[in-house]
Motif scaffolding. Structure first.
Motif, PDB file in Angstrom:
ATOM      1  N   ALA A  91       0.833  -1.208   0.000  1.00 39.70           N
ATOM      2  CA  ALA A  91       0.000   0.000   0.000  1.00 39.70           C
ATOM      3  C   ALA A  91       0.866   1.256   0.000  1.00 39.70           C
ATOM      4  CB  ALA A  91      -0.927  -0.001   1.216  1.00 39.70           C
ATOM      5  N   VAL A  92       2.008   1.186   0.665  1.00 42.14           N
ATOM      6  CA  VAL A  92       2.940   2.320   0.688  1.00 42.14           C
ATOM      7  C   VAL A  92       3.496   2.562  -0.710  1.00 42.14           C
ATOM      8  CG1 VAL A  92       5.106   3.206   1.640  1.00 42.14           C
ATOM      9  CG2 VAL A  92       3.532   1.917   3.101  1.00 42.14           C
ATOM     10  N   TYR A  93       3.904   1.495  -1.375  1.00 40.51           N
ATOM     11  CA  TYR A  93       4.457   1.640  -2.722  1.00 40.51           C
ATOM     12  C   TYR A  93       3.389   2.145  -3.697  1.00 40.51           C
ATOM     13  CZ  TYR A  93       7.858  -1.505  -0.531  1.00 40.51           C
ATOM     14  OH  TYR A  93       8.756  -2.078   0.333  1.00 40.51           O
ATOM     15  N   ARG A  94       2.148   1.676  -3.508  1.00 43.13           N
ATOM     16  CA  ARG A  94       1.058   2.154  -4.363  1.00 43.13           C
ATOM     17  C   ARG A  94       0.869   3.655  -4.196  1.00 43.13           C
ATOM     18  NH1 ARG A  94      -0.886   1.337  -9.043  1.00 43.13           N
ATOM     19  NH2 ARG A  94      -0.664   3.599  -9.126  1.00 43.13           N
ATOM     20  N   ALA A  95       0.991   4.140  -2.955  1.00 42.45           N
ATOM     21  CA  ALA A  95       0.845   5.574  -2.703  1.00 42.45           C
ATOM     22  C   ALA A  95       1.961   6.363  -3.381  1.00 42.45           C
ATOM     23  CB  ALA A  95       0.839   5.842  -1.199  1.00 42.45           C
ATOM     24  N   HIS A 239      13.700  -0.683  -7.860  1.00 36.27           N
ATOM     25  CA  HIS A 239      14.191   0.691  -7.776  1.00 36.27           C
ATOM     26  C   HIS A 239      13.278   1.551  -6.906  1.00 36.27           C
ATOM     27  CE1 HIS A 239      17.119  -0.297 -10.791  1.00 36.27           C
ATOM     28  NE2 HIS A 239      16.187  -0.606 -11.664  1.00 36.27           N
ATOM     29  N   LEU A 240      11.978   1.402  -7.074  1.00 34.37           N
ATOM     30  CA  LEU A 240      11.046   2.191  -6.270  1.00 34.37           C
ATOM     31  C   LEU A 240      11.071   1.759  -4.814  1.00 34.37           C
ATOM     32  CD1 LEU A 240       7.584   3.452  -7.201  1.00 34.37           C
ATOM     33  CD2 LEU A 240       7.815   2.128  -5.108  1.00 34.37           C
ATOM     34  N   CYS A 241      11.030   0.439  -4.581  1.00 29.58           N
ATOM     35  CA  CYS A 241      10.955  -0.069  -3.203  1.00 29.58           C
ATOM     36  C   CYS A 241      12.205   0.263  -2.394  1.00 29.58           C
ATOM     37  CB  CYS A 241      10.739  -1.576  -3.217  1.00 29.58           C
ATOM     38  SG  CYS A 241       9.170  -2.098  -3.927  1.00 29.58           S
ATOM     39  N   ALA A 247      14.408   5.509   2.860  1.00 32.59           N
ATOM     40  CA  ALA A 247      13.899   6.724   3.502  1.00 32.59           C
ATOM     41  C   ALA A 247      13.081   6.375   4.740  1.00 32.59           C
ATOM     42  CB  ALA A 247      13.059   7.533   2.517  1.00 32.59           C
ATOM     43  N   ALA A 248      12.232   5.358   4.628  1.00 34.34           N
ATOM     44  CA  ALA A 248      11.361   4.987   5.744  1.00 34.34           C
ATOM     45  C   ALA A 248      12.155   4.473   6.937  1.00 34.34           C
ATOM     46  CB  ALA A 248      10.356   3.932   5.289  1.00 34.34           C
TER      47      ALA A 248
END
Length: 335
Positions: A91-95, A239-241, A247-248
């Motif tokens: 859900a975080v990646y979707r956001a 790359h996105l994850c 950062a998280a």
């Protein structure tokens, strides 16, 4: 031959590092060497975290993740915090994807791999490849109109989400050079203390990443072209994850193999677009076998579990991880 990597006095910082294996098989010596590299740089007062990059449900198995953690504990490598599982963060990646889509830097691509290969082969010049060896996307779906994109989605045509590199670079330049970004970079903004914690808030353009060994390095994310950031079978790309999770987790020093150096440019672009702080980076050589081939699970690299069962001690296995840290994390050797 011995390779010396001399690090400057930034090593005195209390780094937050992480080890991020994919649980697709057993832990082997290459993994141990990489884990030790980051673990040592976090000593004596920093944090060493573990993240399971398990976004691919077809290849990643919970049993492998459990075994990896057991082997790390046996080696004396215990994370300084809870283990993060990427599979719990969809859900975080979707956001994040929604944010990038709202910026206008994502578009759906309906081309199959065979479509891309045929189009590349039909070009007059030789096919161009990205740093990871994949074919650069020719851009056929980039110019599709909104109505046509919606029509194809409505009839259920499979698609991936690609980063429009030209638009992303333009947007990142605007983000980097905005008054807020400049305030953060010089320490006058709300997040301007980032660099004091070992994080770079870098508002310079063109983009750079900060290599712990040699300082700022120019970024070339455009070499990846319109890279895929999400697929139907894997809802978010590596790359996105990896940039989102660094950062998280508050990672201040990313340690990775030299094979991932080119991807760092792409990660800096995503960090800039999303307003995430930029960590420092430290790169280690790849552990190879006697023939010079990189150790890899797919090639049957000897597992830590097999070495344990053969009677080797944890110290002996750690010693076999060829590049190791000298005192104070200042010099690394690879013999």
């Amino acid at each position: 031959m011995t390779i010396r990597l001399q690090y400057n006095d930034r090593c005195k910082t209390e780094w937050v590092t992480r080890f991020a294996p994919s649980p697709t098989g057993a832990l082997h010596l290459g993994h141990v060497a990489s884990a030790l590299f980051g673990w040592t740089l976090a000593q004596p007062a920093g944090q060493w975290l573990v993240r399971m990059e398990d976004i691919d449900p077809q290849r990643c198995k919970p049993a492998f993740a459990t075994a990896i953690l057991e082997d790390l504990a046996w080696l004396g490598l215990v994370p300084d915090g809870p283990v993060l599982y990427q599979s719990t963060r969809m859900a975080v990646y979707r956001a994040v994807l929604d944010t990038l889509e709202h910026m206008g830097v994502l578009y759906p691509c309906f081309c199959t791999r065979s479509d891309i290969a045929r189009e590349s082969a039909a070009m007059f010049s030789a096919p161009h490849t990205a740093p990871d060896g994949s074919l650069l996307y020719p851009g056929r779906c980039r110019t599709l109109g909104t109505a046509e994109r919606l029509r194809r989605m409505e009839v259920g045509q499979p698609y991936v989400l690609r980063l429009d590199m030209a638009h992303a670079m333009a947007r990142a330049r605007d983000c980097a050079m905005s008054p807020v970004a400049r305030q953060e970079a010089d320490g006058t903004g709300a997040t301007g203390q980032g660099s004091a914690r070992g994080v770079v808030v870098d508002a310079a353009w063109p983009l750079t990443y900060h290599d712990l060994a040699c300082g700022p390095v120019p970024c070339q994310p455009e070499l990846f072209g319109d890279v895929v950031l999400a697929r139907r079978d894997v809802p978010a790309s590596y790359h996105l994850c990896v940039t989102c999770d660094d950062a998280a987790q508050g990672v201040t020093l990313v340690t990775r193999g030299e094979d991932l150096r080119p991807a760092t440019s792409l990660h800096r672009l995503l960090q800039t677009l999303m307003g995430w702080p930029a960590p420092y980076y430290a790169f280690h050589p790849l552990l190879c076998d006697a023939t010079g081939r990189r150790l890899a699970k797919r090639d049957g690299a000897l597992s830590v579990r097999a070495m344990r069962q053969s009677g080797l001690s944890a110290r002996q296995v750690r010693d076999k991880a060829v590049f190791a840290a000298a005192p104070h994390g200042s010099t690394f050797l690879h013999g």
